[in-house]
Design an enzyme around this catalytic site. Structure first.
Site, PDB file in Angstrom:
ATOM      1  N   ASP A  11       0.850  -1.201   0.000  1.00 42.49           N
ATOM      2  CA  ASP A  11       0.000   0.000   0.000  1.00 42.49           C
ATOM      3  C   ASP A  11       0.884   1.249   0.000  1.00 42.49           C
ATOM      4  O   ASP A  11       0.857   2.036   0.945  1.00 42.49           O
ATOM      5  CB  ASP A  11      -0.943  -0.005   1.223  1.00 42.49           C
ATOM      6  CG  ASP A  11      -0.196  -0.018   2.548  1.00 42.49           C
ATOM      7  OD1 ASP A  11       0.983  -0.431   2.583  1.00 42.49           O
ATOM      8  OD2 ASP A  11      -0.791   0.414   3.561  1.00 42.49           O
ATOM      9  N   ASP A  16       6.960   1.250   2.015  1.00 48.80           N
ATOM     10  CA  ASP A  16       6.699   0.278   0.944  1.00 48.80           C
ATOM     11  C   ASP A  16       7.625   0.596  -0.238  1.00 48.80           C
ATOM     12  O   ASP A  16       8.191  -0.311  -0.869  1.00 48.80           O
ATOM     13  CB  ASP A  16       5.252   0.381   0.444  1.00 48.80           C
ATOM     14  CG  ASP A  16       4.223   0.185   1.530  1.00 48.80           C
ATOM     15  OD1 ASP A  16       3.568  -0.853   1.564  1.00 48.80           O
ATOM     16  OD2 ASP A  16       4.071   1.105   2.368  1.00 48.80           O
ATOM     17  N   HIS A 242       9.730   0.466   8.162  1.00 46.76           N
ATOM     18  CA  HIS A 242       9.209  -0.841   8.606  1.00 46.76           C
ATOM     19  C   HIS A 242       9.217  -1.913   7.508  1.00 46.76           C
ATOM     20  O   HIS A 242       9.659  -3.035   7.716  1.00 46.76           O
ATOM     21  CB  HIS A 242       7.768  -0.668   9.100  1.00 46.76           C
ATOM     22  CG  HIS A 242       7.618   0.344  10.177  1.00 46.76           C
ATOM     23  ND1 HIS A 242       7.790   0.054  11.504  1.00 46.76           N
ATOM     24  CD2 HIS A 242       7.312   1.674  10.126  1.00 46.76           C
ATOM     25  CE1 HIS A 242       7.595   1.135  12.239  1.00 46.76           C
ATOM     26  NE2 HIS A 242       7.308   2.135  11.418  1.00 46.76           N
ATOM     27  N   ASP A 243       8.654  -1.530   6.349  1.00 51.16           N
ATOM     28  CA  ASP A 243       8.403  -2.540   5.314  1.00 51.16           C
ATOM     29  C   ASP A 243       9.668  -3.119   4.696  1.00 51.16           C
ATOM     30  O   ASP A 243       9.615  -4.132   3.992  1.00 51.16           O
ATOM     31  CB  ASP A 243       7.539  -1.941   4.194  1.00 51.16           C
ATOM     32  CG  ASP A 243       6.109  -1.703   4.655  1.00 51.16           C
ATOM     33  OD1 ASP A 243       5.686  -2.337   5.638  1.00 51.16           O
ATOM     34  OD2 ASP A 243       5.415  -0.882   4.025  1.00 51.16           O
TER      35      ASP A 243
END
Ligand code: BDR
Ligand code: CA
Length: 333
Positions: A11, A16, A242-243
């Site tokens: 997303d 991302d 994070h991703d």
């Protein structure tokens, strides 16, 4: 070397973007398809951002649009952390996409691709797991036909949207619960490690200096840095991407330490709705599916890997701009 075949469900989203950049610039990985889901922004935006990212990479990866809403859609998502576009920047933005969305629904595409290559496809989930849950509900055999699932979501040590719930799981807890119960071989990268997946000031300076302005990659990451509550509170020296963690583990598993644990998702609708729990009692009920959970990471090595990937993409964009400029110059004579 055979490259590991990936479908990235995401997303985008600043982190991302960094995760896709890392996958696309890693020689051992091959992104077969990107599927998008609503999460950090509405589906139109996450899909448009995925297309722009693929354009920036300069490689033709098909992008399939997916779920427009979580399974139960119990609430409005909070004000966009990633900005109005889902990939806001403090300055330059990614060039316009060079390709359109590929026809077909993300969940159906996951089913088709996994069935066409049993045991081959690694699913990388970087957003709410709505598309994966839909795929598994339509075809439960996907769980045993994938090579494995690696995902960013959850956390055993606390949440970011609520005290206990992390955004990707909180955004669609029923989907996450269905996926974790499906029997799929999974490795979870939750806030326990991803909160420490930061770039520090030196990494950010290296990214900024890598190409002359305009440097959209640096400007986009700078927006995310300025939004970070942990940076503002002095709890992190830079933005936590994070991703990037599940992708980094595929590149080099020695970056992380994992433990096999029985993980469940709270779908009760109470104050811990969307929280992930691991029952560590030796006598925990056997029906709790065990998955691998990342609990430690080598942050400096991860930051170097991710910064190098972002610099690679920044250079690709600069080269594309130079080529376009010289073509225009030649055309004008
Ligand atoms: C997760 O939430 C999103 O905002 C990020 O892209 C990441 O996938 C972190 O909680
Ligand atoms: Ca995400």
């Amino acid at each position: 070397m055979t490259r590991r075949r990936l479908i990235i469900d995401c997303d985008p989203g600043h982190d991302d973007f960094a995760a896709i950049a890392l996958a696309a610039t890693s020689v051992g990985l091959e992104i077969e398809a990107i599927t998008t889901v609503c999460g950090n922004a509405p589906i139109e935006r996450t899909t448009a951002n995925a297309l722009a990212i693929v354009g920036a990479l300069g490689v033709p990866i098909p992008v399939y649009s997916g779920a427009v809403a979580p399974l139960l859609q119990r609430y409005e998502f909070p004000a966009a952390f990633h900005g109005v576009t889902g990939l806001d920047s403090v300055g330059a933005t990614l060039p316009p996409p060079r390709q359109g969305v590929t026809p077909g629904h993300a969940a159906l595409e996951i089913i088709a691709r996994v069935n066409a290559a049993p045991g081959e496809i690694t699913l990388v989930a970087l957003g709410p797991m709505t598309n994966l849950a839909l795929a598994l509900a339509l075809d439960p055999d996907v769980a045993t036909k994938v090579r494995e699932l690696v995902f960013m979501g959850g956390g055993l040590s606390g949440g970011n949207v609520t005290a206990r719930a992390e955004f990707n799981v909180w955004a669609d807890p029923e989907a996450a619960a269905l996926v974790l119960r499906s029997g799929i071989k999974a490795t979870m990268f939750g806030l326990d490690v991803t909160n420490r997946a930061w770039l520090d000031a030196d990494d950010l300076a290296r990214l900024k200096a890598a190409v002359a302005a305009p440097n959209p990659v640096s400007d986009i990451i700078q927006f995310y840095t300025e939004r970070s509550g942990d940076v503002a509170a002095g709890r992190a020296p830079g933005p936590s991407l994070h991703d990037t963690c599940p992708v980094a583990w595929l590149v080099d598993p020695t970056l992380f330490e994992t433990e096999s644990l029985p993980v469940t998702v709270d779908t009760t609708g109470g104050p811990h709705y969307g929280a992930t729990d691991a029952d560590r009692r030796p006598w925990a009920p056997p029906h709790h599916q065990r998955i691998d959970v990342a609990l430690e990471l080598d942050q400096p090595r991860l930051a170097r890997l991710v910064t190098d990937a972002l610099i690679d993409v920044a250079k690709r964009i600069a080269n594309q701009a130079q080529v376009a400029e010289s073509l225009t110059r030649n055309a004008l004579g």
